[in-house]
Motif scaffolding. Sequence first.
Motif, PDB file in Angstrom:
ATOM      1  N   TYR A  27       1.154  -0.985  -0.208  1.00  0.00           N
ATOM      2  CA  TYR A  27       0.114  -0.251  -0.084  1.00  0.00           C
ATOM      3  C   TYR A  27       0.750   0.850  -0.145  1.00  0.00           C
ATOM      4  N   PRO A  28      -0.071   2.411  -0.601  1.00  0.00           N
ATOM      5  CA  PRO A  28       1.270   4.015  -0.958  1.00  0.00           C
ATOM      6  C   PRO A  28       2.273   4.113   0.347  1.00  0.00           C
ATOM      7  N   SER A  29       1.515   3.729   1.659  1.00  0.00           N
ATOM      8  CA  SER A  29       1.997   4.477   2.618  1.00  0.00           C
ATOM      9  C   SER A  29       3.136   3.870   3.445  1.00  0.00           C
ATOM     10  N   MET A  30       2.823   2.424   3.144  1.00  0.00           N
ATOM     11  CA  MET A  30       3.886   1.132   3.480  1.00  0.00           C
ATOM     12  C   MET A  30       5.519   1.744   3.999  1.00  0.00           C
ATOM     13  N   ASP A 211     -10.993  -7.431   8.173  1.00  0.00           N
ATOM     14  CA  ASP A 211      -9.467  -8.339   8.372  1.00  0.00           C
ATOM     15  C   ASP A 211      -8.373  -9.199   7.540  1.00  0.00           C
ATOM     16  N   THR A 212      -8.856  -8.743   6.095  1.00  0.00           N
ATOM     17  CA  THR A 212      -7.470  -8.679   5.187  1.00  0.00           C
ATOM     18  C   THR A 212      -6.925  -7.618   5.359  1.00  0.00           C
ATOM     19  N   ASP A 213      -7.809  -6.613   5.176  1.00  0.00           N
ATOM     20  CA  ASP A 213      -6.714  -5.565   5.613  1.00  0.00           C
ATOM     21  C   ASP A 213      -6.244  -4.920   6.614  1.00  0.00           C
ATOM     22  N   ASN A 214      -7.058  -5.448   7.626  1.00  0.00           N
ATOM     23  CA  ASN A 214      -5.443  -5.524   8.723  1.00  0.00           C
ATOM     24  C   ASN A 214      -4.566  -6.539   9.274  1.00  0.00           C
ATOM     25  N   LEU A 215      -5.211  -7.705   7.804  1.00  0.00           N
ATOM     26  CA  LEU A 215      -3.544  -8.251   7.778  1.00  0.00           C
ATOM     27  C   LEU A 215      -2.565  -7.866   7.035  1.00  0.00           C
ATOM     28  N   ILE A 216      -2.495  -6.949   6.065  1.00  0.00           N
ATOM     29  CA  ILE A 216      -1.673  -6.465   5.344  1.00  0.00           C
ATOM     30  C   ILE A 216      -1.154  -5.377   5.956  1.00  0.00           C
ATOM     31  N   LYS A 217      -2.131  -4.339   6.821  1.00  0.00           N
ATOM     32  CA  LYS A 217      -1.498  -3.218   7.493  1.00  0.00           C
ATOM     33  C   LYS A 217      -1.058  -3.116   8.552  1.00  0.00           C
ATOM     34  N   ARG A 218      -2.180  -3.746   9.761  1.00  0.00           N
ATOM     35  CA  ARG A 218      -1.633  -3.992  11.108  1.00  0.00           C
ATOM     36  C   ARG A 218      -1.718  -4.695  11.850  1.00  0.00           C
TER      37      ARG A 218
END
Length: 247
Positions: A27-30, A211-218
């Motif tokens: 993701y852009p801010s990674m 939850d998938t978004d959390n898996l990617i980022k958090r």
Amino acid sequence: MERHLNRKKKQMKTDVESGDVGDRPLYPSMVENPNLRWSFIRKVYCILLSQLLLTIAVAFIVIFVRPIPHFFFSTINPGLILFFLLFFLPIIMLLPLYYYHKKHPLNYFLLFLFTVTLAFPTGLICGFFSAKIVLESLILTTVMVVSLTLYTFWAARRGHDFNFLMPFLLGALLILIVFGLIQIVYPLGKWSRTIYGGLGSIIFCGFIIYDTDNLIKRFSYDDFIWASVSLYLDTINLFLSLLNILR
């Protein structure tokens, strides 16, 4: 110009062969190393796949070993009471699992117990339905989970964030629980069961995205057990909601 394009093609080929494409941020801010995050994601999905395969195996045994459902649904013994108690056992197992989900190897043992305790009543529920309906629900669940997962990865790479969904999903889940309790005390007919299944499907599709978004980022790297539990619960609940619709 042509020389520049040829040089760029060679560079891309070299990147693919050396695995540098995995260095692209998810993701852009990674700011973390993408390779570390990808390793974490692969680990979570391997655990999730193991849970789902174990659930299918346990459910298969429960359905086709006829003395098991006969015991639980017989009116001449306390099996029916045990059937309802089985639904509270996974909730009880979640407490120690959450507390020790970072402690190896206890976390794997507790995860195994939690998966089995949830797979068993899931198999009993599947016993109420024909094999055709169960298979249709399984296919639909697979298609929806894969599609929503791919969409979330695609959306995250383009800068979309789904953290805002949590308050809405929590409120919708509370409504669904109350609706289910009303159905138990005052059954409202087959149309209400269909509506209940439809609402549940929409809510748990939202949870899969969240939850998938959390898996990617958090999720931190030590939260691989809890991440797999979250996605596992979303998948099982989506499957059960689809069963309610199709019946």
